[in-house]
Motif scaffolding. Structure first.
Motif, mmCIF file in Angstrom:
data_model
loop_
_atom_site.group_PDB
_atom_site.id
_atom_site.type_symbol
_atom_site.label_atom_id
_atom_site.label_comp_id
_atom_site.label_asym_id
_atom_site.label_seq_id
_atom_site.Cartn_x
_atom_site.Cartn_y
_atom_site.Cartn_z
ATOM 1 N N GLY B 271 -45.731 18.987 -13.736
ATOM 2 C CA GLY B 271 -44.690 18.795 -12.730
ATOM 3 C C GLY B 271 -43.291 18.894 -13.312
ATOM 4 N N THR B 272 -42.304 18.861 -12.424
ATOM 5 C CA THR B 272 -40.919 19.026 -12.835
ATOM 6 C C THR B 272 -40.074 17.816 -12.444
ATOM 7 O OG1 THR B 272 -41.035 21.429 -12.657
ATOM 8 C CG2 THR B 272 -38.838 20.462 -12.564
ATOM 9 N N LEU B 273 -39.316 17.327 -13.416
ATOM 10 C CA LEU B 273 -38.296 16.309 -13.169
ATOM 11 C C LEU B 273 -36.973 17.049 -13.075
ATOM 12 C CD1 LEU B 273 -36.561 13.817 -13.181
ATOM 13 C CD2 LEU B 273 -37.338 13.300 -15.476
ATOM 14 N N SER B 274 -36.395 17.046 -11.892
ATOM 15 C CA SER B 274 -35.113 17.710 -11.662
ATOM 16 C C SER B 274 -34.039 16.636 -11.598
ATOM 17 C CB SER B 274 -35.190 18.493 -10.346
ATOM 18 O OG SER B 274 -33.936 19.041 -10.025
ATOM 19 N N SER B 275 -33.197 16.630 -12.607
ATOM 20 C CA SER B 275 -32.219 15.550 -12.754
ATOM 21 C C SER B 275 -30.852 15.972 -12.233
ATOM 22 C CB SER B 275 -32.131 15.185 -14.239
ATOM 23 O OG SER B 275 -31.032 14.335 -14.465
ATOM 24 N N LEU B 276 -30.259 15.114 -11.426
ATOM 25 C CA LEU B 276 -28.913 15.351 -10.894
ATOM 26 C C LEU B 276 -27.899 14.342 -11.409
ATOM 27 C CD1 LEU B 276 -29.764 16.111 -7.165
ATOM 28 C CD2 LEU B 276 -29.008 17.738 -8.906
ATOM 29 N N GLY B 277 -28.394 13.203 -11.894
ATOM 30 C CA GLY B 277 -27.502 12.100 -12.235
ATOM 31 C C GLY B 277 -26.567 12.400 -13.390
ATOM 32 N N VAL B 278 -25.428 11.725 -13.382
ATOM 33 C CA VAL B 278 -24.506 11.741 -14.513
ATOM 34 C C VAL B 278 -24.809 10.475 -15.313
ATOM 35 C CG1 VAL B 278 -22.093 11.863 -15.224
ATOM 36 C CG2 VAL B 278 -22.801 12.844 -13.028
ATOM 37 N N TYR B 279 -25.342 10.658 -16.504
ATOM 38 C CA TYR B 279 -25.789 9.509 -17.289
ATOM 39 C C TYR B 279 -24.656 8.951 -18.137
ATOM 40 C CZ TYR B 279 -30.253 11.233 -15.747
ATOM 41 O OH TYR B 279 -31.293 11.652 -14.955
ATOM 42 N N SER B 280 -24.765 7.676 -18.472
ATOM 43 C CA SER B 280 -23.742 7.097 -19.348
ATOM 44 C C SER B 280 -24.363 6.469 -20.590
ATOM 45 C CB SER B 280 -22.908 6.076 -18.574
ATOM 46 O OG SER B 280 -23.750 5.171 -17.908
ATOM 47 N N THR B 281 -25.666 6.671 -20.756
ATOM 48 C CA THR B 281 -26.345 6.200 -21.972
ATOM 49 C C THR B 281 -27.321 7.280 -22.421
ATOM 50 O OG1 THR B 281 -28.226 5.262 -20.765
ATOM 51 C CG2 THR B 281 -26.346 3.801 -21.143
ATOM 52 N N ASP B 282 -27.767 7.189 -23.660
ATOM 53 C CA ASP B 282 -28.869 8.027 -24.104
ATOM 54 C C ASP B 282 -30.055 7.800 -23.170
ATOM 55 O OD1 ASP B 282 -27.222 8.677 -26.191
ATOM 56 O OD2 ASP B 282 -28.438 7.708 -27.745
ATOM 57 N N LEU B 283 -30.934 8.778 -23.111
ATOM 58 C CA LEU B 283 -32.126 8.640 -22.288
ATOM 59 C C LEU B 283 -33.349 8.516 -23.177
ATOM 60 C CD1 LEU B 283 -31.312 11.300 -19.580
ATOM 61 C CD2 LEU B 283 -31.547 8.846 -19.212
ATOM 62 N N ARG B 284 -34.327 7.796 -22.662
ATOM 63 C CA ARG B 284 -35.558 7.618 -23.413
ATOM 64 C C ARG B 284 -36.702 8.266 -22.638
ATOM 65 N NH1 ARG B 284 -39.287 3.738 -23.603
ATOM 66 N NH2 ARG B 284 -38.162 2.590 -22.005
ATOM 67 N N ILE B 285 -37.526 9.062 -23.332
ATOM 68 C CA ILE B 285 -38.738 9.639 -22.757
ATOM 69 C C ILE B 285 -39.913 8.848 -23.301
ATOM 70 C CG2 ILE B 285 -40.214 11.678 -22.688
ATOM 71 C CD1 ILE B 285 -37.750 13.419 -23.121
ATOM 72 N N PRO B 286 -40.552 8.027 -22.472
ATOM 73 C CA PRO B 286 -41.677 7.233 -22.985
ATOM 74 C C PRO B 286 -42.852 8.140 -23.348
ATOM 75 C CG PRO B 286 -40.883 6.374 -20.872
ATOM 76 C CD PRO B 286 -40.261 7.728 -21.061
ATOM 77 N N LEU B 287 -43.440 7.878 -24.471
ATOM 78 C CA LEU B 287 -44.537 8.692 -24.983
ATOM 79 C C LEU B 287 -45.668 8.831 -23.973
ATOM 80 C CD1 LEU B 287 -45.435 10.143 -27.595
ATOM 81 C CD2 LEU B 287 -46.627 8.047 -28.227
ATOM 82 N N ASP B 288 -46.013 7.719 -23.327
ATOM 83 C CA ASP B 288 -47.171 7.766 -22.421
ATOM 84 C C ASP B 288 -46.862 8.551 -21.149
ATOM 85 O OD1 ASP B 288 -45.391 5.760 -21.585
ATOM 86 O OD2 ASP B 288 -46.971 4.680 -20.539
ATOM 87 N N ALA B 289 -45.621 8.478 -20.691
ATOM 88 C CA ALA B 289 -45.254 9.220 -19.486
ATOM 89 C C ALA B 289 -45.177 10.710 -19.763
ATOM 90 C CB ALA B 289 -43.900 8.736 -18.960
ATOM 91 N N TYR B 290 -45.203 11.070 -21.040
ATOM 92 C CA TYR B 290 -44.967 12.445 -21.448
ATOM 93 C C TYR B 290 -46.237 13.045 -22.048
ATOM 94 C CZ TYR B 290 -41.358 15.909 -22.753
ATOM 95 O OH TYR B 290 -40.544 17.019 -22.844
ATOM 96 N N ALA B 291 -47.330 12.308 -21.997
ATOM 97 C CA ALA B 291 -48.603 12.753 -22.584
ATOM 98 C C ALA B 291 -48.387 13.253 -24.011
ATOM 99 C CB ALA B 291 -49.268 13.825 -21.714
ATOM 100 N N ALA B 292 -47.572 12.500 -24.751
ATOM 101 C CA ALA B 292 -47.293 12.819 -26.159
ATOM 102 C C ALA B 292 -46.703 14.208 -26.353
ATOM 103 C CB ALA B 292 -48.548 12.631 -27.008
ATOM 104 N N GLY B 293 -46.137 14.757 -25.275
ATOM 105 C CA GLY B 293 -45.540 16.092 -25.377
ATOM 106 C C GLY B 293 -46.508 17.197 -25.006
#
Lengths: 359, 359, 359, 359
Positions: B271-293
């Motif tokens: 699937g696709t995560l389409s991001s629109l937000g303007v972030y003000s911090t680094d982002l974290r990709i959790p390993l489990d949500a990402y199936a280890a890449g």
């Protein structure tokens, strides 16, 4: 009394051992393949070390080259005695994921037909091919005949690292005239480098810290190399090489935060980070490297494409002579010696890139 | 003596003030537009609060509706007196980024022709449109005539939030029959919801915590809503709504780690995560949500597409009656009252979605 | 003694007759479905008239709605008694064509795995579903459960005309804000109109010569209609409606040189002609309409996409209420009356759009 | 008194003559380039023969290599004395067509911003570059600096035939492992062959009837050749070479019904015919080659992509050494000898592929 075979089995953390096992029965859609050559993958080492969990007693290995021994009753279009490979990923063809073109996320047997990494079955959820025989599921989707004139070693990289590395280039959407950086030049990174070359990148920058790998990277198609031992800031090195522009596509082929982050930093706005690595920690996207979410950078990940059509294509590329995959095989063992092969490959001794295991 | 005009100017952190300014001179490729209606964007509030840096003295605002007052000497194809809009993003058309189709990363004037967020000029790097007049650069690429019969308020969302929100849907690659979740239903999230509906999603799930916004989300096309006040686990709520499958596309429209992470968790493999937000911090990709890449999830980000062709399309959608953008305007002010408008909008008082500022 | 059933059989040119036939045996990967509702397609009329050749004795029909009667021994994930549909196209999932995403050109059983139109099996190369029972091949790829609450008639268009018509819109690559023309508003053209609406076209122009069809076109999403009886030059009419610009995408839904040519003429440079028609003569591309081969016009053709995932998506669209497919059913018959149904539908009497045949 | 220059001018059918002409004035967005090397294109021969109409008195030629003599007052980012090329196609960057990514159909100055073939201006709608000086419109979109170390002849193919030929491969959507056939191996077909190789085709079949061209095709990347003099049925020859499967992509590079039709016949179902030829008659699509419109074959056409980014990429490919474009230059003339050059090239004498014209 059932016939027996040798198989490399995960016994417990730290121990993959050659054992005697029953040759499996052949279901209507299966094929039994007598393995003639196989290899060990970095993933197998993760299994060995207990970093990737599999059931005890499972036969390891997902890169089979062999000969069809027996076909299931419903299998047509192949014949016993035919030389074949099967991909590391063996899609069913009929799950919702497969019918959407996501064969590697095959959810055959699940409620919705999707399962993360579900296409990877050999040596993960079913017995693998570091054995005298391997049972190929959904054989009509997965058996790929080897063209006459190709040796086992020539096609040995097709099931996994060639398909995976090329997917890194393909996922990057590389176009003619692109500048591409590839982080890490292990076997998969080298294949990604070859893939970038095949897709028309006009400037390919390979990053690694081992001189032999950088030399091999040039052979596989890199125009320039960045030695991270010499330059401990590969991002700066690449920005300098590209005169400040950055690259169109960066391929990550190691699975670390550092390479992921460097790859993100070197792509121009609108560029693509194509990730191949298997990560073992959460990943961090630095705000500045991401233009606060407004730089239109795309992050994609690949899992080795499989299925017989993919394997056919990989073997066609080998046959064309466009790339030399055979040269990645640096060491050879018999199946009886597979524990030695694990020792060598697991410790990355002796300049090993890939090993060939013959039966 | 040069003619003067009123303009909302960034004075210092916490102060955007209506001041007198010279009406700018018109270069050969420019157009001077008399602003008839404009609005305030969430980004302007970030500027006001000092969270997004701009030069002191800059006129703020990037959503102009107006009338051509004067055309540059090299500008053809338009006439003075014509009603027009210009996008929040005003591409040159000729930079390398533009010629690659990345108009929002327009690097006109840079060495390589790429600049992150470089297409956003109004109220960022050049004077904006919260003023009586605004100078439109590269006018032939940016002036978009308003069709007869459309009011200022009907087209007021086109320059930014409609184009941005729709880009969230477009970047998701939404296909007929997709299930889509949109995280946050502020003006941009609402437009993303409308965009998902327009592109053929058959099941649209809108997430927010404000009842009025959830009600508006239904009006814009959501089939189901998840109230994060009622359900403090929107991921679980969406997985339950989708019977464990997850969504094909998730759109992030807020700019927080929590929404980014939830969006990543609810998409199916591939699937696709389409991001629109303007972030003000680094982002974290959790390993489990990402199936280890290895889960083949794609993460894309958008910056509002601009240019006259984009604006033409947005106005065509308004004219078609497919979406009702006008209803997002909840409050109205004159330019003289713009400081009050900032106060209301900045504090999100009184159920405000968007304000209209008329001159 | 084998159980018998009624089936509509092609006897010879001009005769499709209800006959008694054996209920087929169920192979390991098959499913036997008891048909509850089906319909007649324009293609079946071509078969009846001898214009499309099939073997004598073949059961006709490729749009089944029914209940699983019996599952093959290797089929998992379904249960007997479950309400299902199957697509007009029943891909194997495992041919080279399927593994490339071209399920409709499924070459299962051929040497290379590709066969033009090979995915269309029901009522073409195997017995079809105008019968009490139909055998679904490769059942795990093709059975699509019907959600509770959906009636047979609501999903009756999913197997063919809805999937085909939507493919016309999808192949056009319609984007938000596009202008689209659809030539012919028979059942498939009406579905293409609905598909164009679903994908975000902001201006949809439907062309036909029958007032009832033009009225239905408006119901399915057309903004404007061109009556070829009133305007005998639809190209001129569309160029006038678009103020000389032309359309982004034109969909051909009849299968004649005249509609093909008109569709090519009305697209702007760089536009797409998405063809759905089944042609019976060579086609001519006029030099001027093609800018001598330099206008970057694309010509694509579709064959109805099938497989269970496609069917799931079509039914999800029906369930969403976005489109009203049920209203295309204008007449109802029982299987016993199917010869009457052929007579009515074949002669396009009584304003018929689609018939429902129940058992 | 205005300065004068030599220019090859279309006088009338059959006569392109070197004449004295005024050096043009430089508008604000223009650049005057002193031409150092140019060439003659097959299209120029069509003009000479009166087969493609241009105004009498027009300077011919659309492949300029030169030095910036003078920049318009509004042009920034370049400097006088800089070595540059410009594409055969010189997009404005700001028309609707350009902003949609269709720079070759640039409708700058038209009501809707689209014009078939409108991006081709040099030697078609404005004075071209077979002259001592050429005026480049929209200079900021079109001037492409030549990297140090590249000679005029090395980049001489970039403006047209390399960009065109590569577009044939790109429009084909060639993927790693594809089998591709290219019909005709004139300069553009040879570049298409090189493009197919660059994009990863694993089997490339070149078709022509001239031995020298077939030999050159092998140098440019063809794996196999079909000599239409030896085999008067190239379709049969290709089907035999591919063991009956056909090719994934066929590129037409001549502009005849026979090559168009052969290309259509050899592609597998779902394959793409990528057309480059300039046709002079209507085209016919045979019903059987098209599977009656149900074989999902795609027909695309290209017009040479232009603009400075495209030129940059082409020159990067040259610099990479991936292809040897220089070897296509078989004959050399000075501008004073251009009428001789036309005579040689127009009659395809002496094995000519491309000529270089220096000033």
């Amino acid at each position: 009394m059932a016939a027996m075979m040798k198989a490399a089995v995960f016994v417990e953390k730290g121990r993959i051992v050659l054992e005697d096992k029953r040759i499996p029965d052949v279901g209507p859609n299966d094929a039994l393949v007598r393995v003639t050559t196989t290899t060990i993958c970095g993933t197998d080492i993760h299994i060995l070390k207990g970093e990737y969990p599999v059931e005890k007693g499972l036969t390891i290995g997902h890169e089979p080259v062999g000969v069809i021994e027996k076909l299931g009753s419903a299998v047509t279009g192949f014949r016993e005695g035919q030389r074949v490979i099967a991909g590391a990923i063996t899609p069913s063809g009929w799950s919702h994921a497969c019918l959407c073109g996501y064969c590697s996320q095959d959810g055959a047997g699940t409620k919705h037909g999707w399962k993360a990494i579900g296409g990877w079955k050999f040596g993960n959820t079913i017995d693998g091919c570091q054995a005298e025989y391997v049972l190929v599921p959904d054989a009509m989707a997965n058996l790929a005949p080897i063209a006459d004139g190709l040796t086992d070693e020539e096609v040995l990289m097709c099931p996994d690292i060639m398909s995976t590395g090329f997917a890194g280039a393909e996922n990057g959407g590389i176009k003619i005239g692109d500048t591409v950086a590839i982080f890490a030049q292990g076997p998969i990174g080298l294949c990604a480098t070859a893939g970038a070359r095949l897709m028309g990148a006009s400037r390919i920058i390979a990053v690694d810290g081992i001189p032999e790998r950088l030399a091999m990277a040039r052979k596989m198609g890199a125009d320039e190399v960045v030695d991270i031992k010499a330059s401990n800031d590969p991002v700066a090195a690449i920005m300098e090489l590209t005169d400040g522009r950055g690259v169109d596509v960066a391929i990550e082929a190691l699975g670390l935060q550092s390479t992921f982050e460097s790859a993100l930093r070197v792509i121009r706005p609108g560029g693509t980070l194509s990730s191949l690595g298997v990560y073992s920690t959460d990943l961090r996207i630095p705000l500045d490297a991401y233009a606060a979410g407004l730089g239109e950078k795309t992050i994609r990940t690949a899992l080795c494409p499989g299925g017989k059509e993919r394997m056919r294509r990989m073997m066609d590329v080998v046959r064309s002579g466009r790339v030399d995959m055979k040269s990645l095989v640096t060491h050879r063992f018999t199946l009886d010696q597979i524990e030695d092969a694990y020792e060598l490959f697991g410790n990355q001794r002796d300049g090993v890139l890939k090993v060939a295991i013959t039966t």
